[in-house]
Design a protein around this motif. Structure first.
Motif, PDB file in Angstrom:
ATOM      1  N   GLY A 120     -41.563 -37.543  -2.092  1.00  0.00           N
ATOM      2  CA  GLY A 120     -40.491 -36.799  -2.763  1.00  0.00           C
ATOM      3  C   GLY A 120     -40.350 -37.252  -4.195  1.00  0.00           C
ATOM      4  O   GLY A 120     -40.998 -38.203  -4.617  1.00  0.00           O
ATOM      5  N   GLU A 121     -39.626 -36.578  -4.914  1.00  0.00           N
ATOM      6  CA  GLU A 121     -38.619 -35.641  -4.466  1.00  0.00           C
ATOM      7  C   GLU A 121     -39.238 -34.265  -4.260  1.00  0.00           C
ATOM      8  O   GLU A 121     -39.977 -33.788  -5.113  1.00  0.00           O
ATOM      9  N   CYS A 122     -38.935 -33.659  -3.132  1.00  0.00           N
ATOM     10  CA  CYS A 122     -39.449 -32.335  -2.834  1.00  0.00           C
ATOM     11  C   CYS A 122     -38.323 -31.543  -2.179  1.00  0.00           C
ATOM     12  O   CYS A 122     -37.281 -32.099  -1.855  1.00  0.00           O
ATOM     13  N   GLY A 123     -38.527 -30.257  -1.990  1.00  0.00           N
ATOM     14  CA  GLY A 123     -37.468 -29.479  -1.345  1.00  0.00           C
ATOM     15  C   GLY A 123     -37.351 -28.077  -1.875  1.00  0.00           C
ATOM     16  O   GLY A 123     -38.336 -27.497  -2.362  1.00  0.00           O
ATOM     17  N   LEU A 124     -36.132 -27.553  -1.792  1.00  0.00           N
ATOM     18  CA  LEU A 124     -35.887 -26.165  -2.195  1.00  0.00           C
ATOM     19  C   LEU A 124     -34.639 -26.106  -3.063  1.00  0.00           C
ATOM     20  O   LEU A 124     -33.644 -26.773  -2.778  1.00  0.00           O
ATOM     21  N   ASP A 125     -34.704 -25.300  -4.114  1.00  0.00           N
ATOM     22  CA  ASP A 125     -33.552 -25.109  -4.993  1.00  0.00           C
ATOM     23  C   ASP A 125     -33.435 -23.636  -5.333  1.00  0.00           C
ATOM     24  O   ASP A 125     -34.270 -23.094  -6.049  1.00  0.00           O
ATOM     25  N   TYR A 126     -32.397 -23.001  -4.797  1.00  0.00           N
ATOM     26  CA  TYR A 126     -32.238 -21.554  -4.988  1.00  0.00           C
ATOM     27  C   TYR A 126     -31.155 -21.215  -6.025  1.00  0.00           C
ATOM     28  O   TYR A 126     -30.680 -20.098  -6.076  1.00  0.00           O
ATOM     29  N   THR A 127     -30.784 -22.209  -6.862  1.00  0.00           N
ATOM     30  CA  THR A 127     -29.727 -21.924  -7.844  1.00  0.00           C
ATOM     31  C   THR A 127     -30.169 -20.875  -8.862  1.00  0.00           C
ATOM     32  O   THR A 127     -29.359 -20.074  -9.300  1.00  0.00           O
ATOM     33  N   ASP A 128     -31.455 -20.893  -9.217  1.00  0.00           N
ATOM     34  CA  ASP A 128     -31.983 -19.866 -10.124  1.00  0.00           C
ATOM     35  C   ASP A 128     -32.524 -18.737  -9.249  1.00  0.00           C
ATOM     36  O   ASP A 128     -33.527 -18.886  -8.567  1.00  0.00           O
ATOM     37  N   LYS A 129     -31.849 -17.602  -9.303  1.00  0.00           N
ATOM     38  CA  LYS A 129     -32.232 -16.531  -8.373  1.00  0.00           C
ATOM     39  C   LYS A 129     -33.581 -15.897  -8.734  1.00  0.00           C
ATOM     40  O   LYS A 129     -34.150 -15.153  -7.947  1.00  0.00           O
ATOM     41  N   HIS A 130     -34.095 -16.223  -9.914  1.00  0.00           N
ATOM     42  CA  HIS A 130     -35.413 -15.709 -10.296  1.00  0.00           C
ATOM     43  C   HIS A 130     -36.561 -16.614  -9.835  1.00  0.00           C
ATOM     44  O   HIS A 130     -37.723 -16.272 -10.002  1.00  0.00           O
ATOM     45  N   SER A 131     -36.202 -17.763  -9.294  1.00  0.00           N
ATOM     46  CA  SER A 131     -37.255 -18.690  -8.872  1.00  0.00           C
ATOM     47  C   SER A 131     -38.019 -18.120  -7.672  1.00  0.00           C
ATOM     48  O   SER A 131     -37.467 -17.405  -6.847  1.00  0.00           O
ATOM     49  N   ASP A 132     -39.292 -18.464  -7.599  1.00  0.00           N
ATOM     50  CA  ASP A 132     -40.165 -17.934  -6.547  1.00  0.00           C
ATOM     51  C   ASP A 132     -39.938 -18.730  -5.246  1.00  0.00           C
ATOM     52  O   ASP A 132     -40.481 -19.812  -5.050  1.00  0.00           O
ATOM     53  N   LYS A 133     -39.116 -18.158  -4.367  1.00  0.00           N
ATOM     54  CA  LYS A 133     -38.749 -18.867  -3.130  1.00  0.00           C
ATOM     55  C   LYS A 133     -39.954 -19.110  -2.232  1.00  0.00           C
ATOM     56  O   LYS A 133     -40.049 -20.166  -1.593  1.00  0.00           O
ATOM     57  N   ILE A 134     -40.849 -18.138  -2.174  1.00  0.00           N
ATOM     58  CA  ILE A 134     -42.024 -18.274  -1.298  1.00  0.00           C
ATOM     59  C   ILE A 134     -42.894 -19.441  -1.772  1.00  0.00           C
ATOM     60  O   ILE A 134     -43.353 -20.263  -0.972  1.00  0.00           O
ATOM     61  N   ALA A 135     -43.101 -19.501  -3.096  1.00  0.00           N
ATOM     62  CA  ALA A 135     -43.909 -20.599  -3.643  1.00  0.00           C
ATOM     63  C   ALA A 135     -43.216 -21.940  -3.404  1.00  0.00           C
ATOM     64  O   ALA A 135     -43.864 -22.938  -3.068  1.00  0.00           O
ATOM     65  N   GLN A 136     -41.905 -21.986  -3.551  1.00  0.00           N
ATOM     66  CA  GLN A 136     -41.152 -23.218  -3.283  1.00  0.00           C
ATOM     67  C   GLN A 136     -41.330 -23.645  -1.832  1.00  0.00           C
ATOM     68  O   GLN A 136     -41.575 -24.812  -1.536  1.00  0.00           O
ATOM     69  N   GLN A 137     -41.189 -22.664  -0.920  1.00  0.00           N
ATOM     70  CA  GLN A 137     -41.293 -22.980   0.505  1.00  0.00           C
ATOM     71  C   GLN A 137     -42.681 -23.499   0.862  1.00  0.00           C
ATOM     72  O   GLN A 137     -42.824 -24.433   1.654  1.00  0.00           O
ATOM     73  N   SER A 138     -43.689 -22.892   0.259  1.00  0.00           N
ATOM     74  CA  SER A 138     -45.054 -23.313   0.570  1.00  0.00           C
ATOM     75  C   SER A 138     -45.306 -24.743   0.074  1.00  0.00           C
ATOM     76  O   SER A 138     -45.888 -25.568   0.779  1.00  0.00           O
ATOM     77  N   LEU A 139     -44.833 -25.035  -1.140  1.00  0.00           N
ATOM     78  CA  LEU A 139     -45.010 -26.388  -1.684  1.00  0.00           C
ATOM     79  C   LEU A 139     -44.228 -27.418  -0.857  1.00  0.00           C
ATOM     80  O   LEU A 139     -44.730 -28.501  -0.547  1.00  0.00           O
TER      81      LEU A 139
END
Ligand SMILES: [Zn+2]
Length: 256
Positions: free
Chosen positions: A93-112
């Motif tokens: 880490g640090e790793c995880g998910l951050d959805y505060t920016d709604k333009h961020s690529d959620k799928i890419a975040q989840q995969s990483l």
């Protein structure tokens, strides 16, 4: 002096270049026995490891932070994986998910993030998880890897989500945010959770507590977090220090 562990502190960052030694000195004097340094991106790995190598009480993490998704490239994760196989690092880490920016690529975040969780399970190293407006998806991911474990740092989910994470073997990190009197929901959570599932952190230089509001956060101020947990739970600080430190010792397989 109470034994404490700062489970999340970015003491490697350039903002501490001038006074790092001095701040570490006051941290040790405060009773801090170990500091876990999470990584943010691959460009910082070398300097982080160099800082961690200066003192056996500094423990390095290695991972790619979700907020810097656009800065990460394929070779970066290979470096994390390479280090995960060694004793150089004590956490993923640090790793995880951050959805505060709604333009961020959620799928890419989840995969990483998934790749980090799989790595933690493979090498039996604790995860340092960042979950911002994304606790539910963090849960869905970690559920798929029962062998993985670790800390969800600066936890800010619901009681029910906290309980599900605890059932999966995770601990919850709390820092400066709980020291603000208006943080009623978070403080209620700290009161309701089993103390055995709580670990303390500063997240320095970020998330400065109430007393030093407006200043650059530092590891010695973990004491304010400790005192706040004790006050909220109406438990002696000694007991809170002992139990939260024992949890951190177990997570990072430390010998104090
Ligand atoms: Zn962090």
């Amino acid at each position: 002096m109470l034994p404490l562990i700062d489970t999340h502190c970015h003491i490697d960052l350039a903002v501490f270049e001038q006074n790092r030694e001095q701040l570490l000195g006051s941290a040790w004097q405060t009773g801090i026995k170990a500091i876990v340094i999470p990584a943010i991106n691959a460009a910082d790995f070398d300097s982080l490891l160099a800082v961690a190598h200066t003192d056996s009480r500094l423990l390095a993490g290695c991972g790619l932070h979700p907020l810097y998704l656009k800065h990460h490239c394929e070779g970066d994760f290979e470096r994390v994986a390479g280090l995960a196989a060694t004793d150089t690092i004590c956490a993923i880490g640090e790793c995880g998910l951050d959805y505060t920016d709604k333009h961020s690529d959620k799928i890419a975040q989840q995969s990483l993030f998934t790749r980090h969780v799989a790595l933690a399970a493979e090498f039996d190293k604790p995860l340092l998880i960042h979950a911002n407006k994304a606790v539910e998806d963090v849960l869905l991911t970690v559920q798929k890897y029962p062998a993985a474990r670790g800390i969800v740092h600066s936890f800010n989910g619901s009681l029910q989500q906290a309980q599900r994470l605890i059932e999966l073997g995770y601990s919850l990190g709390f820092g400066g945010a709980i020291t603000y009197p208006r943080a009623t929901r978070l403080r209620q959570l700290v009161k309701q959770l089993p103390l055995q599932s709580i670990v303390l952190e500063t997240d320095a230089p970020f998330q400065t507590g109430f007393t030093h509001s407006g200043e650059t956060n530092q590891p010695a101020w973990l004491l304010e977090v400790l005192e706040t947990v004790a006050e909220i739970r109406q438990q002696p600080a000694e007991e809170v220090a002992q139990i939260t430190t024992a949890t951190a010792v177990e997570i990072f397989s430390l010998e104090l």
